[in-house]
Enzyme design. Structure first.
Site, PDB file in Angstrom:
ATOM      1  N   THR A 170      13.719  -7.088  37.956  1.00 32.56           N
ATOM      2  CA  THR A 170      13.099  -5.537  37.407  1.00 32.56           C
ATOM      3  C   THR A 170      12.754  -5.250  38.709  1.00 32.56           C
ATOM      4  O   THR A 170      11.188  -5.412  38.110  1.00 32.56           O
ATOM      5  CB  THR A 170      14.409  -4.870  36.559  1.00 32.56           C
ATOM      6  N   LYS A 193       5.835  -3.534  15.707  1.00 29.70           N
ATOM      7  CA  LYS A 193       5.242  -3.404  13.937  1.00 29.70           C
ATOM      8  C   LYS A 193       6.101  -4.214  12.653  1.00 29.70           C
ATOM      9  O   LYS A 193       7.224  -4.485  12.068  1.00 29.70           O
ATOM     10  CB  LYS A 193       5.456  -1.594  13.267  1.00 29.70           C
ATOM     11  N   ASP A 240      14.493  -4.454  22.350  1.00 29.40           N
ATOM     12  CA  ASP A 240      13.402  -3.746  21.532  1.00 29.40           C
ATOM     13  C   ASP A 240      12.673  -5.235  20.412  1.00 29.40           C
ATOM     14  O   ASP A 240      13.167  -5.416  19.831  1.00 29.40           O
ATOM     15  CB  ASP A 240      13.327  -2.265  20.936  1.00 29.40           C
ATOM     16  N   ASP A 253       8.710 -10.058  27.013  1.00 29.86           N
ATOM     17  CA  ASP A 253       7.559 -10.147  27.745  1.00 29.86           C
ATOM     18  C   ASP A 253       6.969  -9.721  26.242  1.00 29.86           C
ATOM     19  O   ASP A 253       5.930  -9.630  25.922  1.00 29.86           O
ATOM     20  CB  ASP A 253       7.709  -8.569  28.377  1.00 29.86           C
ATOM     21  N   ASP A 278      27.982  -0.443  18.463  1.00 33.52           N
ATOM     22  CA  ASP A 278      27.047  -1.315  17.497  1.00 33.52           C
ATOM     23  C   ASP A 278      27.929  -2.704  17.878  1.00 33.52           C
ATOM     24  O   ASP A 278      29.077  -2.765  18.024  1.00 33.52           O
ATOM     25  CB  ASP A 278      27.333  -1.054  16.725  1.00 33.52           C
ATOM     26  N   PHE A 328      11.329  -2.559  36.811  1.00 30.14           N
ATOM     27  CA  PHE A 328      10.336  -2.269  35.602  1.00 30.14           C
ATOM     28  C   PHE A 328       9.983  -3.897  35.098  1.00 30.14           C
ATOM     29  O   PHE A 328       8.762  -3.696  34.966  1.00 30.14           O
ATOM     30  CB  PHE A 328      11.547  -2.027  34.361  1.00 30.14           C
ATOM     31  N   GLU A 329      10.392  -4.568  35.077  1.00 34.30           N
ATOM     32  CA  GLU A 329       9.633  -6.031  34.087  1.00 34.30           C
ATOM     33  C   GLU A 329       8.492  -6.480  35.626  1.00 34.30           C
ATOM     34  O   GLU A 329       7.351  -6.489  35.323  1.00 34.30           O
ATOM     35  CB  GLU A 329      10.741  -7.472  35.030  1.00 34.30           C
TER      36      GLU A 329
END
Length: 282
Positions: A259, A192, A188, A224, A165, A261-262
């Site tokens: 990256t 919601k 993250d 993003d 943590d 992923f990006e």
């Protein structure tokens, strides 16, 4: 497109990037690299041979967390890297003692990175700036193993991997004004509304972080997710000890790697926002 997504409490865990979901798709691994067989109830890395499942245990109060630990689908090569390299480059966030960053990084200035996914960007930044130490914090065991393997493969001695943590790390284990910077890339977004309280970038978090930043230290965030970017800008701008280095959002700095992923997200029309702030002098 969170780079290091945490799995919401009411959703099933997702596979790490690139995992096809079946053992038959995995490449054959030499016997010398295969992880030893273990029973379901046995710890993955017993006796300090790797990251603990819950390093802080009951030492500190439970609270709403911005992450969910994920230890599944650790490949044999990732497990091998952890078993060999964790005693040298890894540490558990148990909250029981103060970390001597000067000793840990041989006197280098240290940047804390919270959430590094599979570690590719972290390794690239460490290679590009060997005079800065990176304390990379995450709870994703496959990513921890992958980053350790990348550090070894590329001869990077300025990376340490912290498991657990980040709040406990900051509050209990880092000295005031000990950090040269903070990086939070693609946390993250918890999209919601009922989960917004789990987002990492909150006023309380920044109040803690800024006590651990040296004057002139930078805070660099990227996301993003547009609504989260707006919240980040609002919260960072409201922190009196920080000053924005740009008028609103910042252009992507060259030192933050783009990256794969990006790039996939950008191809889909996602807009990435960077935010760069600096700790004011006391």
């Amino acid at each position: 497109m969170s780079e290091n997504p945490a799995t919401p409490a009411d959703a099933a865990p997702t596979a790490p990037e690139g995992h096809t979901g079946g053992d038959s798709a995995a490449p054959q691994t030499p016997l010398a690299r295969q992880a030893p067989t273990r029973h379901r109830d046995e710890p993955m890395f017993p006796d300090g041979t790797g990251p603990a499942a819950d390093p802080a245990g009951s030492h500190h109060e439970r609270r709403i967390r911005s992450f969910q630990p994920r230890r599944s689908r650790v490949s044999p090569s990732q497990a091998d890297a952890i078993r060999r390299l964790w005693p040298r480059w890894g540490l558990d966030i148990d909250g029981l003692s103060r970390i001597d960053l000067d000793a840990l990084f041989d006197g280098l200035p240290v940047v804390l990175e919270i959430g590094f996914g599979m570690g590719e960007a972290t390794a690239q930044m460490a290679a590009a700036d060997p005079d800065t130490g990176i304390l990379a914090c995450d709870v994703h065991t496959p990513g921890q193993g992958n980053l350790l393997a990348l550090a070894e493969r590329n001869g990077l001695s300025n990376i340490r991997v912290a498991n657990g943590d980040a709040i406990i790390l900051l509050r209990e284990m880092l000295a005031p004004a000990s950090l040269a910077g903070l990086r939070v890339y693609f946390p993250d977004p918890w999209p919601k509304k009922r989960h917004h309280k789990r987002r990492l970038i909150q006023p309380e978090f920044l109040s803690l972080v800024t006590t651990r930043l040296a004057p002139g230290a930078t805070v660099h965030c990227a996301t993003d997710w547009e609504p989260y970017a707006e919240q980040m800008l609002e919260v960072l701008s409201a922190e009196p000890t920080l000053e924005n280095l740009h008028d609103g959002y910042a252009p992507r700095p060259d030192f933050r790697p783009l990256t794969k992923f990006e790039g996939q997200g950008l191809d889909k029309g996602h807009v990435v926002h960077d935010l760069l702030f600096r700790r004011r002098a006391d």
